[in-house]
Design a protein around this motif. Sequence first.
Motif, PDB file in Angstrom:
ATOM      1  N   GLY A 172      18.808 -15.946 -11.249  1.00  0.00           N
ATOM      2  CA  GLY A 172      18.174 -16.952 -10.415  1.00  0.00           C
ATOM      3  C   GLY A 172      19.144 -18.010  -9.938  1.00  0.00           C
ATOM      4  N   LEU A 173      19.141 -18.229  -8.663  1.00  0.00           N
ATOM      5  CA  LEU A 173      20.047 -19.209  -8.072  1.00  0.00           C
ATOM      6  C   LEU A 173      19.279 -20.301  -7.332  1.00  0.00           C
ATOM      7  CD1 LEU A 173      22.656 -16.656  -6.691  1.00  0.00           C
ATOM      8  CD2 LEU A 173      22.910 -18.113  -8.714  1.00  0.00           C
ATOM      9  N   LYS A 174      18.051 -20.547  -7.764  1.00  0.00           N
ATOM     10  CA  LYS A 174      17.215 -21.490  -7.017  1.00  0.00           C
ATOM     11  C   LYS A 174      17.832 -22.881  -6.973  1.00  0.00           C
ATOM     12  CE  LYS A 174      13.847 -23.337 -10.195  1.00  0.00           C
ATOM     13  NZ  LYS A 174      12.515 -23.429 -10.669  1.00  0.00           N
ATOM     14  N   ASP A 175      18.442 -23.332  -8.063  1.00  0.00           N
ATOM     15  CA  ASP A 175      19.044 -24.668  -8.065  1.00  0.00           C
ATOM     16  C   ASP A 175      20.194 -24.757  -7.052  1.00  0.00           C
ATOM     17  OD1 ASP A 175      17.276 -25.505 -10.020  1.00  0.00           O
ATOM     18  OD2 ASP A 175      18.680 -25.103 -11.664  1.00  0.00           O
ATOM     19  N   GLU A 176      20.974 -23.705  -6.951  1.00  0.00           N
ATOM     20  CA  GLU A 176      22.102 -23.695  -6.033  1.00  0.00           C
ATOM     21  C   GLU A 176      21.629 -23.642  -4.573  1.00  0.00           C
ATOM     22  OE1 GLU A 176      21.795 -21.877  -8.810  1.00  0.00           O
ATOM     23  OE2 GLU A 176      23.482 -22.644 -10.004  1.00  0.00           O
ATOM     24  N   PHE A 177      20.597 -22.837  -4.307  1.00  0.00           N
ATOM     25  CA  PHE A 177      20.045 -22.779  -2.952  1.00  0.00           C
ATOM     26  C   PHE A 177      19.418 -24.126  -2.570  1.00  0.00           C
ATOM     27  CE2 PHE A 177      19.795 -18.065  -3.715  1.00  0.00           C
ATOM     28  CZ  PHE A 177      20.739 -17.727  -2.759  1.00  0.00           C
ATOM     29  N   LYS A 178      18.703 -24.748  -3.518  1.00  0.00           N
ATOM     30  CA  LYS A 178      18.096 -26.047  -3.251  1.00  0.00           C
ATOM     31  C   LYS A 178      19.171 -27.106  -2.983  1.00  0.00           C
ATOM     32  CE  LYS A 178      13.844 -26.578  -5.689  1.00  0.00           C
ATOM     33  NZ  LYS A 178      13.209 -26.867  -6.984  1.00  0.00           N
ATOM     34  N   LEU A 179      20.242 -27.058  -3.740  1.00  0.00           N
ATOM     35  CA  LEU A 179      21.334 -28.006  -3.550  1.00  0.00           C
ATOM     36  C   LEU A 179      21.946 -27.864  -2.155  1.00  0.00           C
ATOM     37  CD1 LEU A 179      23.160 -30.183  -4.766  1.00  0.00           C
ATOM     38  CD2 LEU A 179      24.583 -28.335  -5.671  1.00  0.00           C
ATOM     39  N   ALA A 180      22.162 -26.630  -1.722  1.00  0.00           N
ATOM     40  CA  ALA A 180      22.690 -26.409  -0.374  1.00  0.00           C
ATOM     41  C   ALA A 180      21.711 -26.940   0.673  1.00  0.00           C
ATOM     42  CB  ALA A 180      22.971 -24.927  -0.144  1.00  0.00           C
ATOM     43  N   ARG A 181      20.434 -26.694   0.469  1.00  0.00           N
ATOM     44  CA  ARG A 181      19.429 -27.156   1.432  1.00  0.00           C
ATOM     45  C   ARG A 181      19.336 -28.674   1.486  1.00  0.00           C
ATOM     46  NH1 ARG A 181      13.911 -25.780  -0.342  1.00  0.00           N
ATOM     47  NH2 ARG A 181      14.069 -27.767  -1.346  1.00  0.00           N
ATOM     48  N   THR A 182      19.215 -29.308   0.335  1.00  0.00           N
ATOM     49  CA  THR A 182      19.030 -30.759   0.324  1.00  0.00           C
ATOM     50  C   THR A 182      20.273 -31.518   0.771  1.00  0.00           C
ATOM     51  OG1 THR A 182      19.583 -30.907  -2.027  1.00  0.00           O
ATOM     52  CG2 THR A 182      17.234 -30.694  -1.446  1.00  0.00           C
ATOM     53  N   SER A 183      21.431 -30.896   0.728  1.00  0.00           N
ATOM     54  CA  SER A 183      22.660 -31.569   1.158  1.00  0.00           C
ATOM     55  C   SER A 183      22.992 -31.264   2.621  1.00  0.00           C
ATOM     56  CB  SER A 183      23.826 -31.148   0.262  1.00  0.00           C
ATOM     57  OG  SER A 183      24.221 -29.810   0.529  1.00  0.00           O
ATOM     58  N   ASN A 184      22.052 -30.610   3.330  1.00  0.00           N
ATOM     59  CA  ASN A 184      22.285 -30.179   4.710  1.00  0.00           C
ATOM     60  C   ASN A 184      23.483 -29.233   4.768  1.00  0.00           C
ATOM     61  OD1 ASN A 184      21.706 -30.036   7.472  1.00  0.00           O
ATOM     62  ND2 ASN A 184      23.141 -31.674   7.942  1.00  0.00           N
ATOM     63  N   GLY A 185      23.557 -28.377   3.752  1.00  0.00           N
ATOM     64  CA  GLY A 185      24.687 -27.483   3.604  1.00  0.00           C
ATOM     65  C   GLY A 185      24.443 -26.089   4.116  1.00  0.00           C
ATOM     66  N   LEU A 186      25.076 -25.146   3.460  1.00  0.00           N
ATOM     67  CA  LEU A 186      25.177 -23.776   3.948  1.00  0.00           C
ATOM     68  C   LEU A 186      25.329 -22.839   2.764  1.00  0.00           C
ATOM     69  CD1 LEU A 186      25.971 -21.704   6.292  1.00  0.00           C
ATOM     70  CD2 LEU A 186      28.302 -22.527   5.948  1.00  0.00           C
TER      71      LEU A 186
END
Length: 195
Positions: free
Chosen positions: A84-98
């Motif tokens: 599970g990589l949900k925390d990493e995907f959420k971090l990319a999303r909330t930081s306006n990342g990629l």
Amino acid sequence: MDEEKAKVCFVTTGATAPFTDLIKAVFKTEAVDALQKAGYTHMLVQYGTAKDVFEQSSLNALRHMDGNTPRKPIRIEGIDFKQGLKDEFKLARTSNGLVISHAGSGSILEALRYDVPLIVVPNDRLLHNHQAELAKAMAASNYLLEGNTDNLAPSIAYSESFKMKKAQFPPITSGKHRETEGLEAIMDAELGFQD
């Protein structure tokens, strides 16, 4: 990590086969320069069994950033495989990342579930090169961007304007905007899974 000021690029290489070419590609000078130019502050790389490749490639990238660029170096971190990589995907999303990912269906669907701009890179060393077919179909429907290990810089640079297109979800496909359908129905239709 100060999430308010961070802009995170998360790189995932998949769980079944090491994708060392992707790790090397994200640390090429052109890719690092493109990330810096787009304002990225952090890169988090899931390296799996290729820790040695990650360490050497990231060290080379840090040397380049320290010596050859006026921009602030990107902070680089690595993680092994994990469920599970949900925390990493959420971090990319909330930081306006990629997210930059191998073109495995599980990783693609997970990133799309979290509404993260996504560059997929097919691993052409896999049998039958099935990842390339999926990446091309999804990119043609504007769900994601397709990249390659030769040069990720153009895809990284384009990802900033792609975010604007992505904000207009669902994508315009085949001349008909299907506003009432959810992501699952649209993906099934685009990939030919509906009757």
